[in-house]
Design an enzyme around this catalytic site. Sequence first.
Site, PDB file in Angstrom:
ATOM      1  CB  VAL A 129      -0.932  -0.055   1.149  1.00 48.74           C
ATOM      2  CG1 VAL A 129      -0.337   0.421   2.538  1.00 48.74           C
ATOM      3  CG2 VAL A 129      -2.133   0.888   0.954  1.00 48.74           C
ATOM      4  CE1 TYR A 130       3.373   1.595   4.502  1.00 50.85           C
ATOM      5  CE2 TYR A 130       5.745   0.492   4.182  1.00 50.85           C
ATOM      6  CZ  TYR A 130       4.565   0.784   4.987  1.00 50.85           C
ATOM      7  OH  TYR A 130       4.514   0.592   6.312  1.00 50.85           O
ATOM      8  CB  SER A 131       3.820   5.276  -2.981  1.00 53.02           C
ATOM      9  OG  SER A 131       4.243   6.418  -2.406  1.00 53.02           O
ATOM     10  CB  ILE A 132      -0.899   2.817  -4.642  1.00 52.24           C
ATOM     11  CG1 ILE A 132      -1.714   3.766  -3.812  1.00 52.24           C
ATOM     12  CG2 ILE A 132      -2.060   1.764  -5.436  1.00 52.24           C
ATOM     13  CD1 ILE A 132      -2.186   3.358  -2.736  1.00 52.24           C
TER      14      ILE A 132
END
Length: 327
Positions: free
Chosen positions: A60-63
């Site tokens: 999910v980090y920066s998608i």
Amino acid sequence: MDYTRLGSTGMKVSRICLGCMGFGDATRWIHKWVLDEDNSRPIIQKALESGINFFDTANVYSIGVSEKILGRALKDFARRDEVVIATKVFGKMSDSPNGSGLSRKAILSEINKSLARLQTDYVDLYQIHRWDYETPIEETMEALNDIVRAGKARYIGASAMWAWQFQKALYVSEKHGWTRFVSMQNHLNLIYREEEREMLPLCREEKIGLIPYSPLASGRLTREWSSESTLRAETDQIAKGKYDSTSDADQLVVERVAELANKYGVPRSQIALAWLLQKEPVTAPIIGATKISHLDEAVGSLSVKLTQEEVSYLEELYVPHQVVGHQ
């Protein structure tokens, strides 16, 4: 660099873990302070040169962009079998009905996508990012077990949940003979110690390695209490929700950190990290470095050895806090 085993496993990791949430694309995510790829790569390279072999990210980090940046950098700067890559699953990756959570469908889909972004055949540690209240834990644990059996992950870990939930997951895996969690990534630092009540004793008893996030309280432990001098401090609404800038008790703890830093002649961050490093069962604090100096200070903390009296001095003014981080 010092190395230690992760929990009861035989895998050795550096006592400092580089957190990669700060590497990504500010246009694609809620955090506007993240570094782009050109500015992220030198920090990853410096971490490797410093002896850090442990890297933590999440889908999910920066998608997905954080995983891509880390994967490309490690491919260029390191040998795969010499690094330990950890990533996480749970967060919302799309608007589709199965675009988040810990269902079997989501987990088996997301592990393949993470591996593709990381440019690797397996991750060393695959972690559930939060507890999924909509999916039976039996379904989640069986899917994670299948991922390990398929060779897509070496170990599994968890993050940010109630101790009873973690114990339930451990029970379910043992009951069915499935792969067991070996690590807990939770919220722990000198001004947030609620995990000491139940989670830390549970992890000590079950020989679970602790890899705390936010070890410096999003920078609160590194500077004057009233300072909001960084872009992250000014814009990170999640961090603002975790830490009360008006707390007199927290301010007093930060002042004691500064006092000991002056005594040792080191940055405040090294005192805060030294406190964490001496606490069982902490394996490796996760450092969200966005500057080379952050890395240098973190590695330097391994040389700071606090006395038991100093540890007590740092701890004695702590007051109970509202539980945060499990959302």
